[in-house]
Design a protein around this motif. Structure first.
Motif, PDB file in Angstrom:
ATOM      1  N   ILE A  43       0.765  -1.455  -0.036  1.00  0.00           N
ATOM      2  CA  ILE A  43      -0.143   0.021  -0.166  1.00  0.00           C
ATOM      3  C   ILE A  43       0.873   1.186   0.005  1.00  0.00           C
ATOM      4  CG2 ILE A  43      -1.642   1.325   1.373  1.00  0.00           C
ATOM      5  CD1 ILE A  43      -3.174  -1.256   2.143  1.00  0.00           C
ATOM      6  N   LEU A  44       1.951   1.169   0.971  1.00  0.00           N
ATOM      7  CA  LEU A  44       2.728   2.402   0.853  1.00  0.00           C
ATOM      8  C   LEU A  44       3.618   2.681  -0.523  1.00  0.00           C
ATOM      9  CD1 LEU A  44       3.946   4.480   2.598  1.00  0.00           C
ATOM     10  CD2 LEU A  44       5.954   2.888   3.157  1.00  0.00           C
ATOM     11  N   LEU A  45       4.117   1.545  -1.206  1.00  0.00           N
ATOM     12  CA  LEU A  45       4.566   1.971  -2.461  1.00  0.00           C
ATOM     13  C   LEU A  45       3.473   2.292  -3.404  1.00  0.00           C
ATOM     14  CD1 LEU A  45       6.676  -1.362  -3.353  1.00  0.00           C
ATOM     15  CD2 LEU A  45       7.337   1.050  -3.490  1.00  0.00           C
ATOM     16  N   LEU A  46       2.213   1.805  -3.566  1.00  0.00           N
ATOM     17  CA  LEU A  46       1.419   2.324  -4.476  1.00  0.00           C
ATOM     18  C   LEU A  46       0.833   3.759  -3.999  1.00  0.00           C
ATOM     19  CD1 LEU A  46      -1.038  -0.775  -4.309  1.00  0.00           C
ATOM     20  CD2 LEU A  46       0.099   0.134  -6.224  1.00  0.00           C
ATOM     21  N   ARG A  47       0.885   4.328  -2.885  1.00  0.00           N
ATOM     22  CA  ARG A  47       0.383   5.478  -2.387  1.00  0.00           C
ATOM     23  C   ARG A  47       1.761   6.530  -3.063  1.00  0.00           C
ATOM     24  NH1 ARG A  47      -2.887   4.409   2.614  1.00  0.00           N
ATOM     25  NH2 ARG A  47      -4.983   4.050   1.336  1.00  0.00           N
ATOM     26  N   LEU A  48       3.042   6.036  -2.942  1.00  0.00           N
ATOM     27  CA  LEU A  48       4.197   6.805  -3.072  1.00  0.00           C
ATOM     28  C   LEU A  48       4.111   7.137  -4.812  1.00  0.00           C
ATOM     29  CD1 LEU A  48       6.970   8.032  -2.325  1.00  0.00           C
ATOM     30  CD2 LEU A  48       7.799   5.773  -3.059  1.00  0.00           C
ATOM     31  N   ALA A  49       3.979   5.912  -5.465  1.00  0.00           N
ATOM     32  CA  ALA A  49       3.373   6.272  -6.824  1.00  0.00           C
ATOM     33  C   ALA A  49       2.581   7.147  -7.412  1.00  0.00           C
ATOM     34  CB  ALA A  49       3.389   4.806  -7.489  1.00  0.00           C
ATOM     35  N   ALA A  50       1.325   6.932  -6.576  1.00  0.00           N
ATOM     36  CA  ALA A  50       0.194   7.930  -6.750  1.00  0.00           C
ATOM     37  C   ALA A  50       0.517   9.224  -6.552  1.00  0.00           C
ATOM     38  CB  ALA A  50      -1.052   7.441  -6.214  1.00  0.00           C
ATOM     39  N   PHE A  51       1.268   9.484  -5.524  1.00  0.00           N
ATOM     40  CA  PHE A  51       1.474  10.890  -5.105  1.00  0.00           C
ATOM     41  C   PHE A  51       2.631  11.311  -5.938  1.00  0.00           C
ATOM     42  CE2 PHE A  51       5.094  13.390  -2.872  1.00  0.00           C
ATOM     43  CZ  PHE A  51       4.416  14.322  -2.478  1.00  0.00           C
ATOM     44  N   CYS A  52       3.631  10.665  -6.478  1.00  0.00           N
ATOM     45  CA  CYS A  52       4.503  11.230  -7.649  1.00  0.00           C
ATOM     46  C   CYS A  52       3.871  11.453  -8.661  1.00  0.00           C
ATOM     47  CB  CYS A  52       5.734  10.090  -8.035  1.00  0.00           C
ATOM     48  SG  CYS A  52       6.545   9.864  -6.688  1.00  0.00           S
ATOM     49  N   PHE A  53       3.052  10.742  -9.436  1.00  0.00           N
ATOM     50  CA  PHE A  53       2.316  10.909 -10.531  1.00  0.00           C
ATOM     51  C   PHE A  53       1.401  12.317 -10.463  1.00  0.00           C
ATOM     52  CE2 PHE A  53       3.634   6.612 -12.121  1.00  0.00           C
ATOM     53  CZ  PHE A  53       4.396   7.028 -13.113  1.00  0.00           C
ATOM     54  N   SER A  54       0.580  12.268  -9.399  1.00  0.00           N
ATOM     55  CA  SER A  54      -0.303  13.341  -9.362  1.00  0.00           C
ATOM     56  C   SER A  54       0.376  14.600  -8.955  1.00  0.00           C
ATOM     57  CB  SER A  54      -1.393  13.029  -8.187  1.00  0.00           C
ATOM     58  OG  SER A  54      -0.672  12.693  -6.964  1.00  0.00           O
TER      59      SER A  54
END
Lengths: 199, 199
Positions: A43-54
């Motif tokens: 979950i932490l990884l997915l959120r990190l990716a979502a944060f970077c892209f957004s």
């Protein structure tokens, strides 16, 4: 040739038997501890990716403004304002959610009471992923309309920057939607077994 | 060992007969039988609502064409074609899914093997709800653009019909998203406990 099934041996059941004999206590072995750590890390990884892209999408859209007097700005197009707002909201939420995740991984306990935290995570992931998808779809139509209105012939940099922002937003949506799947699974696990630790 | 249906515990005769006794290895009490029947009925209702709204949206968009020569047609606008296609796909899928639901309620068993059926339902619900939301968002931007392009002053009926179609599509999306939540819960229940009947 000896048969793998001896006399009297029942064939292995094809369906897993229902959870008869499973204990609803909060007992959890090292194996499920490990699974939970992996789930939290995922979950932490997915959120990190979502944060970077957004964040990248919001910055690309927010800086897509006047290079020369009279050139178009993203502020003049409602769908582009929506793209900026949705990505900014997603970036802010992802940042907070990462903070929650990290504090949970370090301390081993959720910040809010557990059911509240699980529902909070899932509801926000799901709603924000719908919000971002709608914003990106709206931005795509507006960006295609720019070509028809011949804005792009005069101001190709403006159009390219808008395309990049929309594409980054779509990538962020994918990661947020995956995160919603995982956090939805956590909520269901909690609702069904009364504990997240029953994996 | 108590029988799932003891004397006096028979379900009310007006309800369709449940799957009691068809899977003797899946022992489950009358209480969870009732819960499963309710869950199946809820999914059927949500799909019926999604079907009605998406069919209406597709019909409204598909008939939004020339009243007089030279008047605009939905076929000239790419986002409106997307709205039509997405709603038609959702209507067709909902119809099939309702058929699966009804056959499950009547026969007490899923058409495909159980895990396949559960994953099929959830994946399609979720993906089609994203598809329809994106199409409706695109349609909204296009419909707003018509006002700016002064199409609506000459052809107000065309615009009104497009608005109605997009609004109906949004309503269909809401029901499909709710259906995705419920079928996601069913999948999680199966993954975690090995049986849908463990509620």
């Amino acid at each position: 040739m000896p048969s793998p099934l001896r006399n009297g041996d029942a064939p292995p059941p094809r369906l897993p038997s229902p959870a008869v004999g499973r204990h609803p206590h909060h007992f959890h072995s090292t194996v499920s501890e490990q699974k939970i750590r992996r789930l939290n890390a995922l979950i932490l990884l997915l959120r990190l990716a979502a944060f970077c892209f957004s964040l990248a999408a919001a910055i690309f859209m927010g800086t897509n403004t006047s290079r020369s007097p009279g050139s178009p700005s993203w502020l003049h197009f409602h769908p582009f304002r929506l793209v900026f707002a949705a990505n900014a909201i997603m970036a802010a939420y992802s940042l907070f959610a990462m903070g929650f995740s990290i504090s949970e991984i370090l301390k081993g306990a959720t910040l809010f009471p557990e059911p509240l935290q699980l529902w909070f995570d899932f509801a926000h992931d799901q709603v924000f992923s719908y919000l971002v998808l709608a914003a990106e779809a709206a931005g795509t139509v507006e960006a295609r309309g720019l070509v028809g209105a011949h804005v792009c012939t005069a101001e190709s940099a403006f159009c390219v920057q808008a395309y990049i922002s929309v594409a980054l937003g779509f990538a962020g949506f994918v990661f947020l939607a995956l995160s919603a799947l995982v956090s939805g699974f956590r909520v269901a696990c909690y609702v069904i077994t009364g504990s997240r630790f029953h994996l």
